[in-house]
Design an enzyme around this catalytic site. Structure first.
Site, short mmCIF file in Angstrom:
data_model
loop_
_atom_site.label_atom_id
_atom_site.label_comp_id
_atom_site.label_asym_id
_atom_site.label_seq_id
_atom_site.Cartn_x
_atom_site.Cartn_y
_atom_site.Cartn_z
N GLU A 139 0.82 -1.22 0.00
CA GLU A 139 0.00 0.00 0.00
C GLU A 139 0.85 1.27 0.00
O GLU A 139 0.50 2.27 -0.63
CB GLU A 139 -0.95 0.01 1.21
CG GLU A 139 -2.11 -0.98 1.10
CD GLU A 139 -1.74 -2.40 1.50
OE1 GLU A 139 -0.66 -2.59 2.10
OE2 GLU A 139 -2.52 -3.33 1.22
N HIS A 166 -11.45 -5.61 7.86
CA HIS A 166 -11.90 -5.51 6.48
C HIS A 166 -13.22 -4.75 6.37
O HIS A 166 -13.96 -4.95 5.41
CB HIS A 166 -12.06 -6.89 5.84
CG HIS A 166 -10.78 -7.61 5.61
ND1 HIS A 166 -10.00 -8.08 6.64
CD2 HIS A 166 -10.13 -7.93 4.47
CE1 HIS A 166 -8.93 -8.67 6.13
NE2 HIS A 166 -8.97 -8.59 4.82
#
Lengths: 323, 320
Positions: A60, A129
């Site tokens: 990321e 998540h």
């Protein structure tokens, strides 16, 4: 006009913008060959090649950091962080690079970067998540924040975001991808920074963020049957916030509920509330009420997860108890 | 081989950087310059050797210890000094300060106070160069300390699998802040670590400007023609504290002595004299001229005005 899902609308926006401008690239985890977890990048790699639409390693920091450089050197990158919970890894690139560079380098370069990510609970993703961490992004000077609630808006707003010469965080709620709305055949864009009244009313204003707009609309319709007239505002762009439209609504209703699926403390709902107090105090007939998630991590077990997520019943309850 | 003119230019730049860093150190200690200051005294050959291997339009990214990178890339030192002193006529109208200088004109974009923070940015530059077929490359400077970060690992892996033309130049002075490599790096052979990413990598004497030039030139040529990353580890000595005012009591005497024995300016001086490219007297003139030049820039900078308050609110968004 035809009916499209939120995911299809995003996909159309990407196709159109990549077609229009060869500098637009789209990359992230699983967006290439796999075409995205929610199929948002369907057909993109096939059409535009693997230089312009590609899978990345699970990195990321490198995804967002490289997008900063790519945009300074002339591309218009759209990057995806698959789950907003992982934005923590990329936040250095947002706060110390993407937004700092234009300001501190004093306009020598532009950063035209769109960061798409999805959050939101309700699909049993578990605590890493499904969080809504938009407040982290909202806090960063120079970062615009867009959180659309339907297919029509998301298409027009993504196209505008890609064309902006600014870094933009574009946050999607995962339960919206399958929702449908009518989308014109012809091309259109929606201006960043403009809110919309989704339903007019006179007794109370609900400001909904992302999926909470839809909960607010259901609540509004049910309250209507009980004789309460509710106005629903969708800011669409959270930063910069369209305070003009909000102030107009508050001056009409005098009462405000802010609905935001996020941890309560330090959330965007708190900041919007503060701004209404600062800018519209004389219009208020009562306290501003916030409908948020609690300050707990997001549980997995279905009943607990349901308890965690704010919904239309919480909005109705808040209105009835307070007004 | 390099022309006499280019060699002398490189030497002069090293003298400018050395004098720049010494002035900044002195002025900071005397309270004539504001803020935290990280200088790169002793590392001049890496900056100059690497930048000499670049084309003008190649981009560099720098670090929190990067004044020399800008001088080596050809930045206007007056505007650099103005920025260092927080003046409105500086590169960023005083908003950046010593760690966050950027110069669009010479593609030094730019300083970065987050260790390893600019590695991915440089790789993004390289991505754009490759897609747009511009023929440019990006070069990222960073220290051995940066190799401890996740961003270092992510970026090398990403640049390698995506095949972007970026040259990574590690200034290995063997100190991450005050922590020596033997306590901070599980494998002190940084070149070997770079190779594990399937990136060609070479270790070079970072205090020999000609060696740095030679290896970085190979790296740059490779990267430009093969559209792939390359890694150069330049072993050097940080002949100063982590910041000005650091007592450096953690540095063993041997480190300091080795740094002095291997002084990059002395090495280049010997080379120039031995090869008849300059006399000892010429060298003294170069050094004194560089000292005067730097002093003039900084005396001038002090006469420049500070920014008005409106500067704070400009360029938050494009077009502001």
């Amino acid at each position: 006009m035809r009916e499209l899902t939120f995911a299809q609308a995003l996909n159309e926006a990407l196709h159109e913008e990549m077609d229009r401008d060869e500098n637009v690239v789209f990359y992230g985890e699983d967006v290439g060959v796999y075409e995205g977890v929610f199929k948002v990048s369907k057909g993109l790699q096939e059409k535009f090649g693997s230089d312009r639409c590609f899978d990345t390693p699970i990195s990321e920091a490198a995804i967002v950091g490289s997008a900063v450089g790519a945009s300074i050197a002339g591309l218009r990158p759209v990057v995806e962080i698959m789950a907003m919970d992982w934005i923590s890894i990329a936040i250095d690139a947002l706060i110390n690079q993407a937004t700092m560079i234009p300001h501190i380098w004093d306009g020598q370069v532009k950063v035209s970067l769109t960061l798409r990510t999805q959050g939101g609970a309700g699909s049993g993703g578990g605590s890493q998540h499904c969080k809504s961490l938009e407040a982290f992004l909202y806090h960063i000077p120079g970062l615009k924040l867009v959180m659309p609630s339907n297919a029509y808006d998301v298409k027009g707003l993504l196209k505008s975001a890609i064309r902006e010469d600014n870094p933009i965080a574009f946050v999607e709620h995962k339960l919206l991808y399958a929702t449908k709305s009518m989308v014109p055949d012809d091309e259109y864009t929606i201006e960043i920074g403009k809110a919309e009244v989704k339903k007019e009313g006179s007794d109370v204003t609900i400001i909904g963020i992302s999926k909470m707009v839809n909960e607010a609309l259901i609540a509004a319709s049910e309250l209507e049957d009980e004789g309460i007239s509710v106005e629903v505002i969708d800011p669409r762009t959270i930063k910069p916030l369209d305070m003009e439209l909000i102030a107009k609504s508050v001056s009409k209703t005098g009462r405000v509920v802010i609905a935001n699926e996020a941890f309560r403390t330090g959330s965007i709902s708190g900041d919007i509330s503060a701004r209404i107090v600062e800018e519209c105090f004389d219009s208020l007939d009562g306290p501003i009420v916030r409908v948020t998630a609690p300050d707990t991590h997001v549980p997995f077990s279905p009943d607990l997860e349901k308890l965690w997520i704010p919904n239309k019943d919480d909005i109705k309850k808040a209105i009835k108890e307070n007004f | 081989m390099l022309s006499k003119e280019k060699l002398l230019d490189m030497f002069k730049k090293m003298c400018l950087i050395r004098n720049h860093e010494e002035l900044v150190q002195n002025w900071k200690l005397e309270g004539k310059i504001h803020g935290s200051m990280h200088i790169m005294r002793g590392q001049e050959a890496v900056a100059v050797g690497a930048c000499a291997a670049l084309q003008d339009t190649d981009y560099i990214t720098s670090t929190h210890r990067g004044h020399g990178h800008f001088i080596a890339k050809g930045t206007d030192i007056q505007k650099l000094a103005n920025e260092m002193c927080g003046r409105v006529s500086g590169y960023n109208r005083g908003k950046g300060g010593h760690m966050l200088i950027a110069d669009r004109e010479v593609f030094a974009l730019g300083g970065c106070g987050i260790v390893a923070g600019a590695l991915a940015v440089a790789t993004g530059y390289a991505m754009a160069f490759k897609l747009k077929k511009t023929g440019q490359i990006a070069l990222a400077f960073f220290g051995d300390g940066a190799t401890g970060t996740g961003a270092f690992h992510e970026t090398l892996n990403f640049a390698s699998v995506r095949q972007y033309p970026v040259v990574f130049v590690c200034e290995n002075n063997r100190y991450a802040l005050s922590c020596p490599a033997e306590r901070g790096l599980s494998n002190q052979d940084i070149t070997e670590r770079a190779k594990s990413y399937n990136i060609p990598a070479v270790k070079v004497d970072g205090n020999n400007v000609l060696e740095v030039y030679k290896e970085v030139k190979k790296a740059v040529d490779y990267s430009r023609s093969n559209l792939n990353p390359y890694f150069v580890e330049a072993v050097t000595y940080r002949m100063c504290g982590l910041g000005v005012g650091d007592p450096m009591n953690y540095m063993p005497r041997e480190y300091w002595e080795q740094g002095e024995t291997n002084d990059p300016i002395e090495k280049m001086k010997d080379y120039l004299v031995k090869n008849g490219l300059a006399t000892i007297e010429d060298i003294e003139v170069f050094f004194d001229e560089a000292k005067n030049e730097i002093e003039n820039y900084y005396e001038n900078a002090l006469k420049e005005p500070y920014p008005d308050s409106n500067v704070l609110f400009e360029n938050i968004y494009a077009g502001d």
